[in-house]
Design an enzyme around this catalytic site. Structure first.
Site, PDB file in Angstrom:
ATOM      1  N   TYR A  28      -4.198   0.847  -1.732  1.00 16.45           N
ATOM      2  CA  TYR A  28      -4.057   1.515  -0.439  1.00 16.45           C
ATOM      3  C   TYR A  28      -5.313   1.319   0.402  1.00 16.45           C
ATOM      4  CZ  TYR A  28      -3.983   5.301   2.968  1.00 16.45           C
ATOM      5  OH  TYR A  28      -4.069   6.021   4.136  1.00 16.45           O
ATOM      6  N   GLU A  51       1.022  12.209   6.118  1.00 10.31           N
ATOM      7  CA  GLU A  51      -0.190  12.991   6.384  1.00 10.31           C
ATOM      8  C   GLU A  51       0.140  14.477   6.533  1.00 10.31           C
ATOM      9  OE1 GLU A  51      -3.200  12.113   6.066  1.00 10.31           O
ATOM     10  OE2 GLU A  51      -3.163   9.940   6.176  1.00 10.31           O
ATOM     11  N   TRP A  59      -4.651  13.439  -1.137  1.00 10.57           N
ATOM     12  CA  TRP A  59      -3.909  12.285  -0.628  1.00 10.57           C
ATOM     13  C   TRP A  59      -3.260  11.499  -1.764  1.00 10.57           C
ATOM     14  CZ3 TRP A  59      -1.182  10.665   3.044  1.00 10.57           C
ATOM     15  CH2 TRP A  59      -0.910   9.304   3.243  1.00 10.57           C
TER      16      TRP A  59
END
Length: 198
Positions: A28, A51, A59
């Site tokens: 990522y 998000e 995350w």
């Protein structure tokens, strides 16, 4: 003839330390985080969904459920998500592929409706984001260490305030700034990171 053994030394890539050594997180970081998403509205909606789902969580938790979110929310097609019903909300509160928080599921549908409204008003969500940036261009910061990367900024605050006024949910200043970083509107790779100038 004597064979000469050649030792190959592989140079480690310098990365932002937040991604650690988790392969999913590293991929990522290397391939997505901080790369400008300017002409893919579905991808912008995907980051908006992910998000906002992150609020209060790490995350990596959301990243590991990314494919579940893709399945649950119609491949991140905002028009289809905007048409989801209370029955869909109920179904998704039992779906293991996502965070089963009813308020966040409802917020995703709400945010899809508002995302479409913004597209109609500005021509694209990209244009809306650019309206908060100095000269409409991505911001490139120069953090030397992880400690130099802020949790939010004046741009993130302004965008969050505007989004809240429009009715977006789970999009406070910190999430707004994380969205801008993820989608490449703010480049916060540390100076030594090999992704800094990519």
């Amino acid at each position: 003839m004597k064979k000469v053994k050649i030792r190959v030394i592989r140079r480690m890539q310098n990365r932002c330390p937040w991604c650690g050594d988790d392969p999913l997180y590293v991929a990522y970081h290397d391939n997505e985080w901080g790369r400008l998403v300017s002409d893919d509205e579905r991808r912008l909606f995907e980051f908006l969904v992910l998000e906002s789902a992150q609020a209060g969580l790490s995350w990596i938790t959301i990243l590991r459920k990314r494919e579940g979110y893709r399945e649950a929310f119609c491949g991140f097609d905002a028009e289809k998500v905007a048409q989801m019903t209370a029955d869909d909300v109920e179904r998704l509160t039992h779906f293991d592929g996502i965070v089963k928080n009813r308020r966040k599921i409802e917020a995703t549908i709400n945010n899809a409706l508002l995302f479409l409204d913004v597209q109609r008003e500005f021509g694209s969500f990209h244009a809306y984001i650019c309206s908060f940036l100095p000269d409409g261009k991505p911001i490139v910061n120069s953090p030397k260490t992880l400690a130099d990367i802020p949790a939010t900024s004046a741009v993130g605050d302004a965008m969050s305030k505007n989004m809240k006024r429009r009715g977006f949910k789970f999009f406070g200043s910190t999430i707004s700034y994380a969205f801008l970083q993820a989608a490449g509107y703010v480049n916060d790779h540390i100076e030594e990171c090999f992704c800094k100038n990519r």
